[in-house]
Design an enzyme around this catalytic site. Structure first.
Site, PDB file in Angstrom:
ATOM      1  CD  GLU A 132      -2.799  -3.857   5.701  1.00 16.44           C
ATOM      2  OE1 GLU A 132      -3.497  -3.217   4.899  1.00 16.44           O
ATOM      3  OE2 GLU A 132      -2.551  -5.059   5.567  1.00 16.44           O
ATOM      4  CG  HIS A 176       0.979  -6.576   3.363  1.00 13.81           C
ATOM      5  ND1 HIS A 176       1.277  -5.344   2.848  1.00 13.81           N
ATOM      6  CD2 HIS A 176      -0.373  -6.658   3.360  1.00 13.81           C
ATOM      7  CE1 HIS A 176       0.156  -4.710   2.558  1.00 13.81           C
ATOM      8  NE2 HIS A 176      -0.868  -5.486   2.850  1.00 13.81           N
ATOM      9  NE  ARG A 186      -5.220  -8.013  -6.568  1.00 14.56           N
ATOM     10  CZ  ARG A 186      -6.283  -7.572  -7.245  1.00 14.56           C
ATOM     11  NH1 ARG A 186      -6.294  -7.524  -8.551  1.00 14.56           N
ATOM     12  NH2 ARG A 186      -7.350  -7.159  -6.583  1.00 14.56           N
ATOM     13  CG  HIS A 218      -1.709  -1.180   1.443  1.00 13.29           C
ATOM     14  ND1 HIS A 218      -2.685  -1.567   0.555  1.00 13.29           N
ATOM     15  CD2 HIS A 218      -1.693  -2.114   2.415  1.00 13.29           C
ATOM     16  CE1 HIS A 218      -3.235  -2.682   0.989  1.00 13.29           C
ATOM     17  NE2 HIS A 218      -2.652  -3.046   2.111  1.00 13.29           N
TER      18      HIS A 218
HETATM   19 ZN    ZN Z   1      -2.907  -4.873   3.045  1.00 15.73          ZN
END
Ligand code: ZN
Length: 333
Positions: free
Chosen positions: A135, A192, A212, A117
């Site tokens: 996150e 991740h 992605r 991200h």
């Molecule tokens: Zn994530």
């Protein structure tokens, strides 16, 4: 009937804005999803491939509705985004035009894509003013010998790009084993992925921007899902920073059978795990408090709560009494 004993309780009887805001979750079907959100958490899921349950969200891609016990508050049936805009008092007049957090339960029956991200600066510039995404993950449950991808092993950006081009994923990705109760802080720029057999609670900035990097060459409706290689390479931190992976937490014993563990604190959120066996009265942290029941059942101020319930105590709510056998996650903005 609860005996009125505190000044806060008296205030709550007079001020109808001081009410617990329960949240109706929004579900997302995913190619990697399963049915554990129903089997383990009793949610009314829309199908057998339900990957995500957005339990606290005001994001346009899944804006949760609010309800209260009794159902006669001015907030019932409204979206969380609407409350954020129209009733700033509930959130202690916290600045910002977007509700800042998003909580999700994720059921990974299959591996999730390898992803990364952006941070706020990159997302603002390249994603129409969106927030970036920091996150964290609380591992609710996982199958034995499950692993997770956090970070990478390339030493330089040139090596990173080469390994991505050559699809040397096994060599590139840093994996580690997980156990229920583990906690990971995932900074923007960290590669991740959640692997098959994992049930997690994800707490994040209110953002839906994911790049992605690799999707195991899977097909969705006959086509591979889109990859975002250029943007991924732009934002991946290189070399990878050692992540904050935790299994041990500082524990504060509050009473017999009642304790609190600090899972993380960063500029975006502050997360505690609270365990209550018996009863305990907490003083609310301002401006507002998000609580989710991870296991067990009991009551909050006389209202029944159970595993899977998520709710917000608005600004000024004061003290709250938990009774029962409860494991809860508390999140502050
Ligand atoms: Zn994530």
């Amino acid at each position: 009937m609860i005996k009125v004993t505190s000044v806060y309780q008296r205030k709550r009887l007079q001020d109808q804005s001081l009410v617990i805001l329960f949240i109706k979750p929004v579900f997302k079907q995913m190619i990697w999803g399963g049915n554990r959100l129903k089997a383990d958490f009793g949610y009314d899921i829309p199908g057998e491939k339900t990957g995500e349950c957005w339990t606290i969200s005001a994001h346009p891609n899944g804006d949760c509705k609010v309800y209260t016990v009794g159902g006669n508050s001015p907030y019932d049936g409204k979206h969380l985004s609407q409350l954020w805009k129209e009733h700033k008092n509930l959130f202690g007049h916290l600045p910002g035009n977007k509700f800042p957090l998003l909580l999700k339960m994720i059921d990974a029956k299959e591996d999730l894509s390898i992803q990364v991200h952006p941070d706020d600066a990159y997302a603002t510039k390249h994603e129409c003013g969106s927030l970036g995404k920091t996150e964290c993950w609380y591992i609710v449950d996982c199958e034995p010998e499950t692993r997770i991808v956090v970070g990478h092993l390339a030493h330089t950006r040139a090596e990173l790009i080469q390994m991505i081009e050559d699809k040397r994923w096994a060599e590139l990705l840093r994996t580690r084993d997980i156990q229920p109760g583990d906690f990971f802080q995932i900074e923007p720029g960290t590669i991740h992925a959640i692997k098959a057999g994992t049930l997690i609670l994800e707490i994040q900035q209110s953002s839906d921007i994911t790049y992605r990097l690799y999707d195991y060459d899977r097909l969705e409706n006959g086509k591979p899902r889109e990859l975002h290689l250029e943007k991924s390479i732009d934002v991946i931190t290189c070399p990878s920073k050692e992540g904050q992976d935790c299994r041990e937490f500082s524990r504060q014993q509050l009473a017999g059978g009642v304790y609190r563990e600090k899972l993380t604190r960063c500029v975006h959120y502050d997360v505690d795990r609270i365990v209550v066996k018996g009863s305990y009265t907490f003083l609310q942290s301002e401006p507002f408090t998000i609580l989710g029941v991870m296991s067990g059942e009991g009551m909050i101020d006389g209202i029944s709560i159970k595993k899977g319930d998520y709710f917000i105590l608005p600004a000024g709510y004061g003290d709250y009494t938990l009774i029962g056998t409860l494991e809860m996650i508390k999140v502050l903005s």
